[in-house]
Design a protein around this motif. Structure first.
Motif, mmCIF file in Angstrom:
data_model
loop_
_atom_site.group_PDB
_atom_site.id
_atom_site.type_symbol
_atom_site.label_atom_id
_atom_site.label_comp_id
_atom_site.label_asym_id
_atom_site.label_seq_id
_atom_site.Cartn_x
_atom_site.Cartn_y
_atom_site.Cartn_z
ATOM 1 N N HIS A 20 0.833 -1.215 0.000
ATOM 2 C CA HIS A 20 0.000 0.000 0.000
ATOM 3 C C HIS A 20 0.871 1.271 0.000
ATOM 4 O O HIS A 20 0.579 2.238 0.695
ATOM 5 C CB HIS A 20 -0.938 0.013 1.213
ATOM 6 N N GLU A 69 -0.832 4.682 -0.921
ATOM 7 C CA GLU A 69 -1.637 5.246 0.156
ATOM 8 C C GLU A 69 -0.749 5.857 1.242
ATOM 9 O O GLU A 69 -1.019 6.953 1.741
ATOM 10 C CB GLU A 69 -2.537 4.168 0.774
ATOM 11 N N ASP A 83 -3.837 3.783 6.938
ATOM 12 C CA ASP A 83 -4.447 3.604 5.616
ATOM 13 C C ASP A 83 -5.754 2.809 5.752
ATOM 14 O O ASP A 83 -6.081 2.293 6.823
ATOM 15 C CB ASP A 83 -3.467 2.936 4.640
ATOM 16 N N HIS A 84 -6.490 2.707 4.670
ATOM 17 C CA HIS A 84 -7.850 2.162 4.710
ATOM 18 C C HIS A 84 -7.914 0.707 5.162
ATOM 19 O O HIS A 84 -8.951 0.267 5.668
ATOM 20 C CB HIS A 84 -8.503 2.293 3.329
ATOM 21 N N THR A 85 -6.820 -0.037 5.005
ATOM 22 C CA THR A 85 -6.858 -1.458 5.370
ATOM 23 C C THR A 85 -6.836 -1.679 6.879
ATOM 24 O O THR A 85 -7.099 -2.794 7.342
ATOM 25 C CB THR A 85 -5.667 -2.210 4.751
ATOM 26 N N ASP A 112 -6.534 7.646 3.982
ATOM 27 C CA ASP A 112 -6.627 7.828 2.539
ATOM 28 C C ASP A 112 -8.083 7.739 2.088
ATOM 29 O O ASP A 112 -8.956 7.297 2.839
ATOM 30 C CB ASP A 112 -5.760 6.817 1.792
ATOM 31 N N SER A 113 -8.337 8.132 0.856
ATOM 32 C CA SER A 113 -9.698 8.259 0.350
ATOM 33 C C SER A 113 -10.384 6.921 0.091
ATOM 34 O O SER A 113 -11.576 6.890 -0.224
ATOM 35 C CB SER A 113 -9.711 9.102 -0.930
ATOM 36 N N LYS A 114 -9.659 5.799 0.246
ATOM 37 C CA LYS A 114 -10.277 4.486 0.097
ATOM 38 C C LYS A 114 -10.938 4.003 1.391
ATOM 39 O O LYS A 114 -11.596 2.968 1.404
ATOM 40 C CB LYS A 114 -9.237 3.458 -0.358
ATOM 41 N N THR A 115 -10.762 4.756 2.468
ATOM 42 C CA THR A 115 -11.362 4.375 3.745
ATOM 43 C C THR A 115 -12.878 4.491 3.672
ATOM 44 O O THR A 115 -13.414 5.469 3.141
ATOM 45 C CB THR A 115 -10.821 5.269 4.880
ATOM 46 N N ASP A 116 -13.565 3.499 4.211
ATOM 47 C CA ASP A 116 -15.033 3.491 4.225
ATOM 48 C C ASP A 116 -15.541 4.765 4.914
ATOM 49 O O ASP A 116 -15.149 5.049 6.055
ATOM 50 C CB ASP A 116 -15.524 2.248 4.990
ATOM 51 N N ASP A 163 -6.119 12.089 -0.886
ATOM 52 C CA ASP A 163 -6.710 11.545 -2.094
ATOM 53 C C ASP A 163 -5.757 10.572 -2.772
ATOM 54 O O ASP A 163 -4.591 10.860 -2.984
ATOM 55 C CB ASP A 163 -7.066 12.687 -3.060
#
Length: 290
Positions: free
Chosen positions: A109, A112, A242-244, A266-270, A288
């Motif tokens: 990642h 991210e 990060d989103h994970t 990061d923008s991938k986070t729910d 982003d």
């Protein structure tokens, strides 16, 4: 200085061993070996979040063929990480104790982590005294701070010490402590003693597991103790995740989420996690990424 030389020489020895090993591979297999290592780490990561997974899902998530996934699952089963079943696999690992090696985390990642570091850089100003915890995401932030002026960095990260050793505008202090070799993390009595006697403007920690209801946690008790003391030493407490890392829990509890002042992700986070954190009066900054 001795510690720095040991680290640099150890990394050189590791690189020599790696280069020697790939010289004996048939042409074209070096890239494949690296991709295999990355895929198998991702499979372990997926199984740390959910106990079972279908092979078809892994093919889709990892962009690999069924033959390749079967080969990966067989290799991980031989290592005792999982048990293969018809059409998939079941984890044999404890999800709360899953701790990847530092070198693998550096490659995972990365987009991210770099975006999060760029966002977090704006939180550090010249003149600050800041604690940078040993974390691959925090390491990315340290790289961005190397050209700053009048910044004092305290850290328990040998990697950050090496990165900043030639930065003329940065004063670097290291806690010392027992080196956790797989995660490159300084902990133990010496590190705790150093932390008990300092006060910093800001502390930046990495997060390996965060659940808004449960809090921040990690896989190891020694690391959790250091994180608690880092946060206690700071006027402003910053976490990078990060989103994970969201919706997961580790073995050792660190703190409730409202012990953090600012969280950068990061923008991938729910979005539901971001909303829950903001409802808890935490400032959330979103970097982003594509």
């Amino acid at each position: 200085q001795c510690l720095i030389h040991w680290i640099i020489n150890d990394r050189k020895r590791s690189a020599m061993r790696y280069n020697s090993s790939i010289c004996h591979l048939p042409k074209g297999e070096t890239t494949f070996a690296m991709l295999a290592e990355e895929r198998r780490f991702r499979i372990r990561e997926i199984l740390s979040l959910r106990r079972t997974v279908a092979a078809a899902e892994l093919c889709e998530m990892l962009g690999a063929t069924a033959v390749t996934i079967r080969r990966d699952l067989a290799a991980l089963e031989a290592q005792g990480m999982l048990v293969r079943s018809h059409g998939g696999a079941t984890s044999r690992m404890s999800s709360t104790n899953f701790q990847p090696a530092y070198e693998m985390l550096l490659r995972t990642h990365s987009e991210e982590k770099e975006a999060i570091a760029r966002q977090a850089e704006h939180l550090i100003v010249d003149g600050d005294t800041v604690f940078l915890e040993s974390s691959t995401t925090v390491f990315e932030l340290a790289c961005l701070l190397s050209q700053r002026n009048r910044v004092t960095v305290v850290t328990n990260s040998p990697s950050i010490v090496c990165e900043l050793q030639q930065s003329s505008g940065i004063t670097v202090l290291c806690t010392g402590g027992d080196l956790q070799k797989d995660t490159f993390y300084l902990a133990g009595e010496w590190a705790r003693h150093a932390l008990s006697e300092i006060r910093v403007d800001k502390a930046v920690i990495g997060v390996s597991a965060i659940d808004p209801a449960y809090g921040i946690s990690t896989s190891r008790q020694a690391e959790a103790q250091i994180k608690k003391m880092i946060l206690k030493s700071a006027k402003t407490r910053i976490a990078l995740a990060d989103h994970t890392k969201f919706g997961t829990q580790g073995f050792a509890f660190v703190c409730p989420v409202n012990d953090i002042d600012v969280l950068v992700t990061d923008s991938k986070t729910d979005p539901k996690y971001i909303e829950q954190l903001r409802d808890a009066k935490i400032e959330v900054l979103v970097a982003d990424v594509k």
